[in-house]
Scaffold this active site. Structure first.
Site, PDB file in Angstrom:
ATOM      1  N   ARG A 134       1.246 -10.777  12.324  1.00  0.00           N
ATOM      2  CA  ARG A 134       1.336  -9.327  11.423  1.00  0.00           C
ATOM      3  C   ARG A 134       1.992  -8.316  12.305  1.00  0.00           C
ATOM      4  NH1 ARG A 134       0.431 -12.842   8.868  1.00  0.00           N
ATOM      5  NH2 ARG A 134      -1.029 -13.276   7.046  1.00  0.00           N
ATOM      6  N   SER A 174      -4.658  -7.365   2.560  1.00  0.00           N
ATOM      7  CA  SER A 174      -5.763  -7.244   3.628  1.00  0.00           C
ATOM      8  C   SER A 174      -5.643  -5.957   4.334  1.00  0.00           C
ATOM      9  CB  SER A 174      -5.473  -8.408   4.733  1.00  0.00           C
ATOM     10  OG  SER A 174      -5.409  -9.583   4.004  1.00  0.00           O
ATOM     11  N   GLU A 205      -4.215  -3.540   9.410  1.00  0.00           N
ATOM     12  CA  GLU A 205      -2.956  -4.180   8.974  1.00  0.00           C
ATOM     13  C   GLU A 205      -2.117  -3.167   8.215  1.00  0.00           C
ATOM     14  OE1 GLU A 205      -2.986  -8.376   7.532  1.00  0.00           O
ATOM     15  OE2 GLU A 205      -1.280  -7.767   6.170  1.00  0.00           O
TER      16      GLU A 205
HETATM   17  C1  LIG Z   1      -2.077  -7.624  -3.303  1.00  0.00           C
HETATM   18  C2  LIG Z   1      -1.505  -7.841  -2.087  1.00  0.00           C
HETATM   19  C3  LIG Z   1      -1.173  -8.989  -1.524  1.00  0.00           C
HETATM   20  C4  LIG Z   1      -0.658  -9.058  -0.173  1.00  0.00           C
HETATM   21  N1  LIG Z   1      -0.588 -10.286   0.315  1.00  0.00           N
HETATM   22  C5  LIG Z   1       0.160 -10.128   1.684  1.00  0.00           C
HETATM   23  C6  LIG Z   1       0.166 -11.602   2.369  1.00  0.00           C
HETATM   24  O1  LIG Z   1      -0.397 -12.701   1.946  1.00  0.00           O
HETATM   25  N2  LIG Z   1       0.533 -11.536   3.494  1.00  0.00           N
HETATM   26  C7  LIG Z   1       1.145 -10.697   4.058  1.00  0.00           C
HETATM   27  O2  LIG Z   1       1.636 -10.533   5.192  1.00  0.00           O
HETATM   28  N3  LIG Z   1       1.072  -9.364   3.628  1.00  0.00           N
HETATM   29  C8  LIG Z   1       0.614  -9.218   2.311  1.00  0.00           C
HETATM   30  N4  LIG Z   1       0.412  -8.005   1.631  1.00  0.00           N
HETATM   31  C9  LIG Z   1       1.035  -6.888   2.252  1.00  0.00           C
HETATM   32  C10 LIG Z   1       2.566  -6.631   1.804  1.00  0.00           C
HETATM   33  O3  LIG Z   1       3.009  -6.988   0.750  1.00  0.00           O
HETATM   34  C11 LIG Z   1       3.608  -6.812   2.720  1.00  0.00           C
HETATM   35  O4  LIG Z   1       3.395  -6.339   4.026  1.00  0.00           O
HETATM   36  C12 LIG Z   1       5.057  -6.397   2.438  1.00  0.00           C
HETATM   37  O5  LIG Z   1       5.979  -6.927   3.253  1.00  0.00           O
HETATM   38  C13 LIG Z   1       5.131  -4.910   2.416  1.00  0.00           C
HETATM   39  O6  LIG Z   1       6.494  -4.748   1.648  1.00  0.00           O
HETATM   40  P1  LIG Z   1       6.762  -3.270   1.079  1.00  0.00           P
HETATM   41  O7  LIG Z   1       8.206  -3.440   0.596  1.00  0.00           O
HETATM   42  O8  LIG Z   1       5.890  -2.809  -0.137  1.00  0.00           O
HETATM   43  O9  LIG Z   1       6.619  -2.418   2.241  1.00  0.00           O
HETATM   44  P2  LIG Z   1       5.970  -0.627   2.487  1.00  0.00           P
HETATM   45  O10 LIG Z   1       4.519  -0.760   2.272  1.00  0.00           O
HETATM   46  O11 LIG Z   1       6.903   0.090   1.410  1.00  0.00           O
HETATM   47  O12 LIG Z   1       6.388  -0.541   3.809  1.00  0.00           O
HETATM   48  C14 LIG Z   1       5.640  -1.209   4.894  1.00  0.00           C
HETATM   49  C15 LIG Z   1       6.263  -0.418   6.292  1.00  0.00           C
HETATM   50  O13 LIG Z   1       7.577  -1.159   6.352  1.00  0.00           O
HETATM   51  C16 LIG Z   1       8.411  -0.003   6.509  1.00  0.00           C
HETATM   52  N5  LIG Z   1       9.697  -0.306   5.749  1.00  0.00           N
HETATM   53  C17 LIG Z   1       9.632  -0.561   4.661  1.00  0.00           C
HETATM   54  N6  LIG Z   1      11.027  -0.962   4.076  1.00  0.00           N
HETATM   55  C18 LIG Z   1      11.734  -0.998   5.360  1.00  0.00           C
HETATM   56  C19 LIG Z   1      13.102  -0.962   5.561  1.00  0.00           C
HETATM   57  N7  LIG Z   1      14.050  -1.608   4.590  1.00  0.00           N
HETATM   58  N8  LIG Z   1      13.297  -1.203   6.789  1.00  0.00           N
HETATM   59  C20 LIG Z   1      12.749  -0.484   7.820  1.00  0.00           C
HETATM   60  N9  LIG Z   1      11.221  -0.267   7.576  1.00  0.00           N
HETATM   61  C21 LIG Z   1      10.733  -0.746   6.254  1.00  0.00           C
HETATM   62  C22 LIG Z   1       7.784   1.200   5.869  1.00  0.00           C
HETATM   63  O14 LIG Z   1       8.129   2.168   6.566  1.00  0.00           O
HETATM   64  C23 LIG Z   1       6.233   0.768   6.408  1.00  0.00           C
HETATM   65  O15 LIG Z   1       5.939   1.082   7.659  1.00  0.00           O
HETATM   66  C24 LIG Z   1      -0.035  -7.901   0.375  1.00  0.00           C
HETATM   67  C25 LIG Z   1      -0.362  -6.700  -0.286  1.00  0.00           C
HETATM   68  C26 LIG Z   1      -1.017  -6.732  -1.604  1.00  0.00           C
HETATM   69  C27 LIG Z   1      -0.792  -5.285  -2.099  1.00  0.00           C
END
Ligand SMILES: Cc1cc2nc3c(=O)[nH]c(=O)nc-3n(C[C@H](O)[C@H](O)[C@H](O)COP(=O)(O)OP(=O)(O)OC[C@H]3O[C@@H](n4cnc5c(N)ncnc54)[C@H](O)[C@@H]3O)c2cc1C
Length: 338
Positions: free
Chosen positions: A164, A238, A334
């Site tokens: 992570r 998480s 996380e």
């Molecule tokens: C129900 C649920 C289940 C989940 N299960 C998992 C799991 O099983 N495993 C896991 O690893 N995660 C899990 N997650 C967490 C999440 O899905 C991941 O971390 C996902 O990759 C976040 O993507 P996002 O586009 O929503 O990022 P955001 O929440 O929008 O951003 C996350 C971070 O990335 C940065 N960011 C976003 N896009 C970019 C870009 N293009 N370039 C540079 N920086 C960027 C943002 O500034 C921020 O710091 C879960 C979340 C939820 C709600």
């Protein structure tokens, strides 16, 4: 440019927290990104990159520009007899990429089915689930440095992927925008059932009958039975990472807490299930105000409705304190706190 001022972020974070951004811009083409980067707006304001907001907790209004990156596209850029090299744009929805790969029978990311978020955010914390991490299928990525507009390519080694974690959550946090992620997927059948709950679920299926679609569907089924749907109950998956202990620390820990849930991480370390630690501190299913640790998995903090980001953070810190006092273990967040 489609620029909004004083814009509510309630629909742009899966916690459903209602805060405002001074400026909000949804980038849907590479040209729009280029013109934003050459504008005065970017030079005179703080900025924050946003994907689907599924790993972020806003604790206050954001006094700067929220840059939502929504550029889409999936392309095959190379192919051998055994492998396919697939490039996806940063604003592509991760689950759409998984669905594409599963449909074409390209093996490697089916265990990462149904993880919310965008492709561009997937490398930030090296997303992982059911025995697979992004790094296992990762080939390289392309990014654009916001302050200079320079394009830089990162190899797997340069991303410094860990559990992570990656260089983009540390030295390069919010400095460059990940515009494209390229994966190397297998055209040859490769099923990974190393994760116990997945192999348990599929134990009666003969190897020849195991398909990529069945694995993906099974992962989805398990996830849907365990995780709260953010559309129904706000959350970001998480909230804490599973803490890692060295072998020596683990031996001491296990003497004191023989029934702790754990798994071997490497030759030198163990991971303790953070959910178990939180549960033992009495938080599982406990509601405090509008927030609480989820009844089926204490690792997830939920918004029962109307919770503010600082209310969620307060509970997370209380959990951190109690776990530290009782077990002597510090739980890292996380989720990205803003
Ligand atoms: C129900 C649920 C289940 C989940 N299960 C998992 C799991 O099983 N495993 C896991 O690893 N995660 C899990 N997650 C967490 C999440 O899905 C991941 O971390 C996902 O990759 C976040 O993507 P996002 O586009 O929503 O990022 P955001 O929440 O929008 O951003 C996350 C971070 O990335 C940065 N960011 C976003 N896009 C970019 C870009 N293009 N370039 C540079 N920086 C960027 C943002 O500034 C921020 O710091 C879960 C979340 C939820 C709600």
């Amino acid at each position: 440019m489609n620029l909004h001022e004083n814009y509510s972020l309630k629909n742009y974070n899966t916690f459903g927290v209602d805060v405002k951004a001074r400026y909000f811009i949804d980038i849907t083409s590479y040209n729009e990104l280029r013109s934003l980067l050459s504008s005065d707006l970017i030079k005179t304001n703080h900025f924050l990159l946003l994907g689907s907001g599924s790993n972020i907790l806003f604790t206050k209004d954001y006094d700067g520009i929220i840059i939502k990156y929504s550029v889409k596209g999936i392309n095959i850029i190379d192919e051998t007899q055994d492998h396919i090299i697939v490039e996806a744009a940063g604003g592509e929805i991760w689950e759409d990429l998984v669905t594409y790969a599963v449909g074409k029978e390209y093996y490697g990311i089916e265990n990462l089915s149904l993880i919310p978020g965008t492709v561009g955010a997937a490398p930030i914390q090296n997303i992982g689930a059911y025995g697979v991490e992004l790094k296992d299928a990762f080939h390289h990525l392309e990014s654009l440095e916001i302050s200079t507009g320079l394009i830089r390519t990162f190899s797997k080694t340069e991303c410094n992927f860990q559990y992570r974690n990656s260089i983009f959550k540390n030295e390069l946090k919010n400095k460059c925008i990940i515009t494209k992620v390229t994966l190397k997927l297998s055209k040859v059948k490769k099923i990974n059932l190393s994760y116990k709950s997945l192999s348990d679920e599929l134990k009666d299926v003969r190897h020849d009958d195991l398909t990529i679609k069945l694995v993906s569907d099974t992962v989805k089924k398990i996830r849907q039975s365990k995780l709260p749907d953010p559309r129904v109950m706000g959350n970001a998956g998480s909230f804490f990472k599973n803490p890692e202990l060295t072998n020596a620390q683990f031996i001491e820990f296990q003497k004191r807490f023989p029934d702790a849930a754990y798994f071997k991480q490497s030759e030198d370390s163990y991971k303790i299930a953070a959910g178990w630690l939180i549960e033992k501190c009495g938080f599982k299913g406990k509601r405090i105000g509008n927030t609480g640790a989820y009844e089926k998995q204490a690792l997830i903090i939920v918004n029962y409705g109307g919770a503010s980001g600082s209310e969620v953070k307060e509970l997370a810190e209380k959990i951190q304190n109690d776990v530290l006092n009782i077990f002597g273990i510090f739980l890292d967040f996380e989720v990205n706190i803003v």
